[in-house]
Scaffold this motif. Structure first.
Motif, PDB file in Angstrom:
ATOM      1  N   GLU A 178      -4.516   0.560  -2.376  1.00 50.45           N
ATOM      2  CA  GLU A 178      -4.507  -0.649  -1.549  1.00 50.45           C
ATOM      3  C   GLU A 178      -3.148  -0.836  -0.889  1.00 50.45           C
ATOM      4  OE1 GLU A 178      -7.082  -1.784  -5.203  1.00 50.45           O
ATOM      5  OE2 GLU A 178      -5.427  -0.433  -4.743  1.00 50.45           O
ATOM      6  N   ALA A 179      -2.086  -0.595  -1.663  1.00 44.44           N
ATOM      7  CA  ALA A 179      -0.735  -0.731  -1.125  1.00 44.44           C
ATOM      8  C   ALA A 179      -0.493   0.288  -0.024  1.00 44.44           C
ATOM      9  CB  ALA A 179       0.293  -0.548  -2.243  1.00 44.44           C
ATOM     10  N   LEU A 180      -0.981   1.496  -0.218  1.00 47.33           N
ATOM     11  CA  LEU A 180      -0.803   2.537   0.797  1.00 47.33           C
ATOM     12  C   LEU A 180      -1.488   2.146   2.107  1.00 47.33           C
ATOM     13  CD1 LEU A 180      -0.920   6.353   0.389  1.00 47.33           C
ATOM     14  CD2 LEU A 180      -2.352   5.297   2.133  1.00 47.33           C
ATOM     15  N   VAL A 181      -2.736   1.714   2.013  1.00 46.31           N
ATOM     16  CA  VAL A 181      -3.496   1.367   3.217  1.00 46.31           C
ATOM     17  C   VAL A 181      -2.843   0.214   3.965  1.00 46.31           C
ATOM     18  CG1 VAL A 181      -5.698   0.448   4.067  1.00 46.31           C
ATOM     19  CG2 VAL A 181      -5.672   2.270   2.348  1.00 46.31           C
ATOM     20  N   SER A 182      -2.341  -0.755   3.243  1.00 47.12           N
ATOM     21  CA  SER A 182      -1.748  -1.931   3.886  1.00 47.12           C
ATOM     22  C   SER A 182      -0.424  -1.629   4.567  1.00 47.12           C
ATOM     23  CB  SER A 182      -1.547  -3.043   2.852  1.00 47.12           C
ATOM     24  OG  SER A 182      -0.572  -2.666   1.893  1.00 47.12           O
ATOM     25  N   GLN A 183       0.195  -0.475   4.223  1.00 47.85           N
ATOM     26  CA  GLN A 183       1.522  -0.162   4.760  1.00 47.85           C
ATOM     27  C   GLN A 183       1.552   1.021   5.734  1.00 47.85           C
ATOM     28  OE1 GLN A 183       4.878  -0.594   1.684  1.00 47.85           O
ATOM     29  NE2 GLN A 183       3.085  -0.332   0.376  1.00 47.85           N
ATOM     30  N   CYS A 184       0.393   1.620   6.012  1.00 47.83           N
ATOM     31  CA  CYS A 184       0.364   2.824   6.834  1.00 47.83           C
ATOM     32  C   CYS A 184      -0.473   2.635   8.095  1.00 47.83           C
ATOM     33  CB  CYS A 184      -0.193   4.004   6.047  1.00 47.83           C
ATOM     34  SG  CYS A 184       0.842   4.521   4.659  1.00 47.83           S
ATOM     35  N   LYS A 185       0.041   3.110   9.203  1.00 48.56           N
ATOM     36  CA  LYS A 185      -0.695   3.077  10.461  1.00 48.56           C
ATOM     37  C   LYS A 185      -1.856   4.075  10.432  1.00 48.56           C
ATOM     38  CE  LYS A 185      -1.926   3.013  14.823  1.00 48.56           C
ATOM     39  NZ  LYS A 185      -2.924   2.032  15.290  1.00 48.56           N
ATOM     40  N   ASN A 186      -1.615   5.270   9.864  1.00 48.51           N
ATOM     41  CA  ASN A 186      -2.630   6.323   9.763  1.00 48.51           C
ATOM     42  C   ASN A 186      -2.842   6.669   8.293  1.00 48.51           C
ATOM     43  OD1 ASN A 186      -2.826   7.283  12.801  1.00 48.51           O
ATOM     44  ND2 ASN A 186      -0.642   7.070  12.330  1.00 48.51           N
ATOM     45  N   VAL A 187      -4.105   6.755   7.871  1.00 45.51           N
ATOM     46  CA  VAL A 187      -4.422   7.025   6.467  1.00 45.51           C
ATOM     47  C   VAL A 187      -5.370   8.212   6.377  1.00 45.51           C
ATOM     48  CG1 VAL A 187      -5.477   6.135   4.356  1.00 45.51           C
ATOM     49  CG2 VAL A 187      -4.102   4.616   5.810  1.00 45.51           C
ATOM     50  N   VAL A 188      -4.925   9.265   5.706  1.00 44.13           N
ATOM     51  CA  VAL A 188      -5.753  10.448   5.516  1.00 44.13           C
ATOM     52  C   VAL A 188      -6.531  10.309   4.210  1.00 44.13           C
ATOM     53  CG1 VAL A 188      -5.812  12.956   5.308  1.00 44.13           C
ATOM     54  CG2 VAL A 188      -4.076  11.862   6.747  1.00 44.13           C
ATOM     55  N   LEU A 189      -7.858  10.373   4.315  1.00 43.01           N
ATOM     56  CA  LEU A 189      -8.725  10.325   3.135  1.00 43.01           C
ATOM     57  C   LEU A 189      -8.953  11.751   2.661  1.00 43.01           C
ATOM     58  CD1 LEU A 189     -11.266   7.720   4.567  1.00 43.01           C
ATOM     59  CD2 LEU A 189      -9.434   7.264   2.919  1.00 43.01           C
ATOM     60  N   SER A 190      -8.020  12.238   1.863  1.00 40.73           N
ATOM     61  CA  SER A 190      -8.075  13.632   1.397  1.00 40.73           C
ATOM     62  C   SER A 190      -8.562  13.670  -0.045  1.00 40.73           C
ATOM     63  CB  SER A 190      -6.705  14.293   1.536  1.00 40.73           C
ATOM     64  OG  SER A 190      -5.678  13.461   1.032  1.00 40.73           O
ATOM     65  N   ILE A 191      -9.794  13.193  -0.225  1.00 38.35           N
ATOM     66  CA  ILE A 191     -10.420  13.109  -1.538  1.00 38.35           C
ATOM     67  C   ILE A 191     -11.757  13.826  -1.502  1.00 38.35           C
ATOM     68  CG2 ILE A 191      -9.290  10.968  -2.260  1.00 38.35           C
ATOM     69  CD1 ILE A 191     -11.691   9.433  -1.171  1.00 38.35           C
ATOM     70  N   LYS A 192     -12.304  14.090  -2.678  1.00 40.42           N
ATOM     71  CA  LYS A 192     -13.589  14.790  -2.763  1.00 40.42           C
ATOM     72  C   LYS A 192     -14.715  13.865  -2.296  1.00 40.42           C
ATOM     73  CE  LYS A 192     -12.124  17.701  -6.645  1.00 40.42           C
ATOM     74  NZ  LYS A 192     -11.963  18.888  -5.794  1.00 40.42           N
ATOM     75  N   PRO A 193     -15.762  14.437  -1.672  1.00 40.29           N
ATOM     76  CA  PRO A 193     -16.871  13.612  -1.159  1.00 40.29           C
ATOM     77  C   PRO A 193     -17.474  12.687  -2.210  1.00 40.29           C
ATOM     78  CG  PRO A 193     -17.040  15.846  -0.311  1.00 40.29           C
ATOM     79  CD  PRO A 193     -15.921  15.862  -1.314  1.00 40.29           C
ATOM     80  N   GLN A 194     -17.571  13.172  -3.452  1.00 36.39           N
ATOM     81  CA  GLN A 194     -18.208  12.359  -4.499  1.00 36.39           C
ATOM     82  C   GLN A 194     -17.376  11.152  -4.909  1.00 36.39           C
ATOM     83  OE1 GLN A 194     -17.466  15.628  -4.654  1.00 36.39           O
ATOM     84  NE2 GLN A 194     -16.788  16.270  -6.697  1.00 36.39           N
ATOM     85  N   ASN A 195     -16.112  11.108  -4.482  1.00 34.02           N
ATOM     86  CA  ASN A 195     -15.241   9.980  -4.832  1.00 34.02           C
ATOM     87  C   ASN A 195     -15.144   8.925  -3.737  1.00 34.02           C
ATOM     88  OD1 ASN A 195     -14.630  11.248  -7.268  1.00 34.02           O
ATOM     89  ND2 ASN A 195     -12.840  12.282  -6.429  1.00 34.02           N
ATOM     90  N   PHE A 196     -15.800   9.174  -2.612  1.00 37.84           N
ATOM     91  CA  PHE A 196     -15.633   8.288  -1.462  1.00 37.84           C
ATOM     92  C   PHE A 196     -16.100   6.864  -1.731  1.00 37.84           C
ATOM     93  CE2 PHE A 196     -13.946  11.330   1.323  1.00 37.84           C
ATOM     94  CZ  PHE A 196     -13.669  10.715   2.537  1.00 37.84           C
TER      95      PHE A 196
END
Length: 267
Positions: A57-75
């Protein structure tokens, strides 16, 4: 926003993208925020000057661009966690196979800015290939920035967003199929008495040269095949064996089953 880009997940693919960005001097480590459940890995990044966030949550609130580099099953779980931190200026970048734009937007409860990317593992060496698509309401300027990120580690091709699943056998999964082809030939050569490293170098350098021929000669695939094949010769005999064993049919099935599984993962 404090950071230019953030990564949720720092696995092999994310690491390749991060290394490409830093090596190109496009963005300094201090402008790259990271989150991962592996705290030891995060500490290693922190020691190199990267910003480390205590929560996604902290990362998303502080970044202009967010890479979702996680496994599909965790989305599903991850999107639920970051949903409260989403705002209209954030650009999300998904590199997951099969996860549709509609799924991401519905789970975030907002018409978020989104770019879908299908990279491949050669990004680890800076010579990867990434298929990328722009999803509204991403602006051209924002899309251009994302393309530059992936260009730091290889070639980038813009494709229609409706073809992101269909591109996977061409781009995302294809390295594994090429490695299998190489393994069969090298293993066979070893069984006939060749040194494994020598056989691998011969095959791989031939593969590199063949790829350059396909990209730079201006000839079609069939014309290149014909250049190597003499009627009744050695290559002719090998191609005949492939045809008799339904090589083309098997490859088409491989291509189609890859796409089929991609849609299954996205459901």
């Amino acid at each position: 926003m404090e950071y230019t880009i953030g990564f949720i997940g720092t696995g092999n693919m994310a690491g390749a993208i991060i290394n490409g960005i830093v090596a190109s001097h496009m963005i300094s480590p201090s402008q790259i925020a990271l989150y991962d459940i592996n705290k030891e890995k995060l500490e290693s990044y922190r020691s190199q000057g990267f910003a480390v966030c205590k929560s996604i949550e902290a990362l998303v609130s502080q970044c202009k661009n967010v890479v979702l580099s996680i496994k599909p099953q965790n989305f599903t779980d991850v999107l639920a966690q970051i949903r409260p931190a989403v705002n209209k200026e954030t650009v999300f970048i998904s590199i997951a196979a099969g996860i549709s734009a509609q799924f991401i937007k519905e789970n975030l409860g907002y018409d978020v800015k989104l770019v879908r990317v299908m990279p491949n593992t050669p990004l680890l060496l800076g010579c990867g290939s990434s298929a990328i698509s722009k999803i509204d309401p991403v602006t051209e300027e924002e899309f251009s920035f994302v393309k530059k990120i992936f260009a730091c580690a290889g070639q980038v091709e813009t494709i229609d967003s409706e073809k992101m699943n269909e591109v996977i056998p061409l781009n995302g999964s294809s390295p594994a199929y090429i490695y299998l082809f190489a393994k069969v030939f090298v293993d066979r050569a070893v069984s006939l008495g060749f040194d494994a490293d020598t056989a691998n170098r011969l095959f791989c350098n031939t593969l590199i040269g063949s790829a350059k021929m396909m990209l730079e000669s201006g000839k079609t695939h069939q014309e290149l095949i014909d250049m190597v094949t003499s009627p009744g010769g050695t290559t002719f005999a090998g191609l005949k064996a492939l045809e008799e064993n339904n090589f083309n049919k098997a490859l088409i099935q491989c291509f189609d089953d890859t796409i089929k599984r991609t849609y299954e993962l996205g459901q």
